[in-house]
Design an enzyme around this catalytic site. Structure first.
Site, mmCIF file in Angstrom:
data_model
loop_
_atom_site.group_PDB
_atom_site.id
_atom_site.type_symbol
_atom_site.label_atom_id
_atom_site.label_comp_id
_atom_site.label_asym_id
_atom_site.label_seq_id
_atom_site.Cartn_x
_atom_site.Cartn_y
_atom_site.Cartn_z
ATOM 1 N N SER A 91 -7.042 -2.147 -8.459
ATOM 2 C CA SER A 91 -6.876 -1.286 -8.296
ATOM 3 C C SER A 91 -5.638 -0.575 -6.969
ATOM 4 O O SER A 91 -5.103 -1.695 -6.403
ATOM 5 C CB SER A 91 -6.699 0.556 -9.070
ATOM 6 O OG SER A 91 -6.019 1.096 -9.925
ATOM 7 N N ASP A 227 1.306 1.580 -7.109
ATOM 8 C CA ASP A 227 -0.072 0.855 -6.429
ATOM 9 C C ASP A 227 -0.625 -1.053 -6.344
ATOM 10 O O ASP A 227 0.608 -1.319 -7.830
ATOM 11 C CB ASP A 227 -1.755 1.413 -7.430
ATOM 12 C CG ASP A 227 -2.062 1.092 -8.221
ATOM 13 O OD1 ASP A 227 -0.990 1.032 -9.338
ATOM 14 O OD2 ASP A 227 -2.992 1.709 -8.861
ATOM 15 N N ASP A 229 -1.878 -2.751 -8.454
ATOM 16 C CA ASP A 229 -1.927 -3.626 -10.094
ATOM 17 C C ASP A 229 -1.259 -2.815 -11.084
ATOM 18 O O ASP A 229 -1.227 -2.817 -12.318
ATOM 19 C CB ASP A 229 -3.364 -3.093 -10.649
ATOM 20 C CG ASP A 229 -3.490 -1.701 -11.047
ATOM 21 O OD1 ASP A 229 -3.299 -1.580 -9.988
ATOM 22 O OD2 ASP A 229 -4.584 -1.389 -11.986
ATOM 23 N N ASP A 231 -0.696 0.074 -12.101
ATOM 24 C CA ASP A 231 -1.013 1.120 -13.080
ATOM 25 C C ASP A 231 -0.975 2.846 -12.797
ATOM 26 O O ASP A 231 -0.776 3.915 -14.457
ATOM 27 C CB ASP A 231 -2.821 0.638 -14.052
ATOM 28 C CG ASP A 231 -3.651 1.712 -12.809
ATOM 29 O OD1 ASP A 231 -3.277 1.680 -11.852
ATOM 30 O OD2 ASP A 231 -5.141 1.440 -13.179
#
Length: 430
Positions: A91, A227, A229, A231
């Site tokens: 992440s 960020d 990834d 999410d």
């Protein structure tokens, strides 16, 4: 092994190919079909190979998405009629880290009982390996376009100037969707690169100075930051104001929830969010910190939205995973209807103090703190650390999930009182 955000840590130390293999074997024990995707970190390819090998060794078929945003992976579990999903990602963590996060078909991350079951299987070290005739198959595909098309069905935006800082991550879905909607989009750090050369992966104000400057000096109605990834989603208004997580939470929640409904927020959320929503007849449901807990609360019938000030936003009617691209498009839609600066001017902000104190044994320290707090104060919540409610403010003490730290947060409606509560809370740790 698992924290609330899955497995996460330095590659070659906490996170290894051996561990990924073990997780794959354990997950495959009661799944027939699993979706797997990864963020741009170079170590993700190796970990994906190991995890998918573990799944296939026990007879589970794998749908491999390759480079994909975490919300794309989470949504694809249902799209592919799979039993679970796996994101190989750390992440917003720095480049040396990687991790493994598991998803249910609803889009919700694996909760504590499911994580404990995986850990127990790994500890038992007795996988039911298949012979050569029973190995699982491998299908390589992409869910990128499906994610974009899903967003376009839910959001309507046009004639908008948007700046998007992808942070060298996997959030290209946001840019593609905005382009297809007819927006004028300028990107920063758009090339996926797991070393994150453009800026640190976490989209916080100090890491997004270039985006803030670009929006302030340009003609953009909104700036978006993701960020690694995707999410998470954070934002900048047309005037160049990087919105605090609490302000963005209040803004999105007020749009998503109607009078009589509730929104799910973690225990470290600002009192200003609760005050702002209360004026609209919307209540709050407090949860432990972590999107898995927010998502669990969002399954309740009267909870219309869930969010964390860190940048994770959940619309339960859409999916129970934090979907940064959906959040970005929803915010762009709000900006197209009314300037964000005008909207956020209506949201109160209160002085809030935060700090982290290093300790040798955070579990023992928190046990003593809880004992003292329960003796001294009347209104105490212990769902995640200890949160003390007072007439004019609150403070929270909680152990970090990944580091030897105790997090200290205090807030009141007046600055002097905030400082008093913060000193009081720090004194408990001392």
């Amino acid at each position: 092994m698992f924290g609330t955000s899955g497995i996460r840590g330095p590659v070659g130390d906490a996170v290894t190919a051996e561990l990924a293999l073990d997780v794959g074997r354990a997950l495959g024990a009661d799944t027939d079909r699993v979706v797997v995707g990864r963020d741009p970190r170079d170590s993700g390819k190796l970990l994906t190979d190991a995890l998918t090998a573990g799944l296939r060794e026990v007879g589970t078929d794998v749908v491999e998405l390759g480079l994909a945003a975490t919300p794309t992976v989470a949504r694809a579990v249902a799209w592919e009629d799979a039993d679970a999903g796996v994101s190989i990602t750390a992440s917003h963590n720095p480049a040396p880290d990687n991790g493994i996060k598991l998803w249910q078909p609803s889009g919700q991350a694996f909760d504590e009982p499911l994580r404990e079951e995986i850990e127990a299987r790994i500890a038992a070290d007795d996988p039911a390996l298949e012979d050569w005739t029973g190995l699982g198959g491998l299908t390589e595909t992409s869910a990128f376009d499906r994610h974009v098309e899903t967003l376009l069905e839910s959001v309507s935006v046009a004639d908008l100037d948007v700046a998007v800082d992808l942070g060298n991550g996997a959030g290209g879905v946001t840019v593609e969707a905005l382009n297809r909607l007819g927006c004028r989009v300028e990107t920063l750090n758009a090339q996926p690169d797991g070393a994150f050369p453009g800026r640190p992966s976490e989209p916080k104000p100090e890491n997004c100075a270039s985006l803030t400057t670009l929006v302030r000096e340009g003609t953009f109605e909104v700036g978006i930051a993701h960020d690694g990834d995707a999410d998470r989603m954070r934002a900048v208004t047309a005037s160049g104001q990087f919105l605090s997580g609490d302000t963005l939470l209040a803004l999105l929640a007020a749009d998503a929830a109607s009078a009589g409904e509730r929104v799910a927020v973690p225990v470290d959320t600002s009192l200003a969010v609760e005050d702002f929503l209360a004026n609209r007849g919307v209540g709050v449901e407090r949860t432990p910190v972590g999107d898995v807990y927010v998502a669990a609360a969002a399954t309740q019938a009267d909870v219309a939205f869930g969010g964390e000030p860190s940048g994770a936003w959940i619309w339960p009617e859409e999916t129970l995973c934090p979907d940064g691209p959906f959040a970005a498009l929803r915010l762009a839609e709000l900006a197209s209807e009314r300037p964000l600066d005008d909207r956020v001017a209506e949201i109160p902000t209160y002085p809030i103090e935060r700090d982290s104190i290093e300790v040798e044994d955070k579990t023992a320290v928190m046990a003593r703190i809880e004992e003292q707090v329960l003796e001294r104060y009347d209104e105490v919540t212990t769902m995640d650390g200890v949160r003390v409610e007072l007439d004019d403010g609150w403070f929270l003490l909680r152990a970090s999930g990944t580091q030897p730290l105790v997090r200290v947060t205090a807030e009141a409606r007046e600055e002097e009182r905030t400082r008093e509560l913060f000193d009081e809370a720090r004194g408990l740790v001392s």
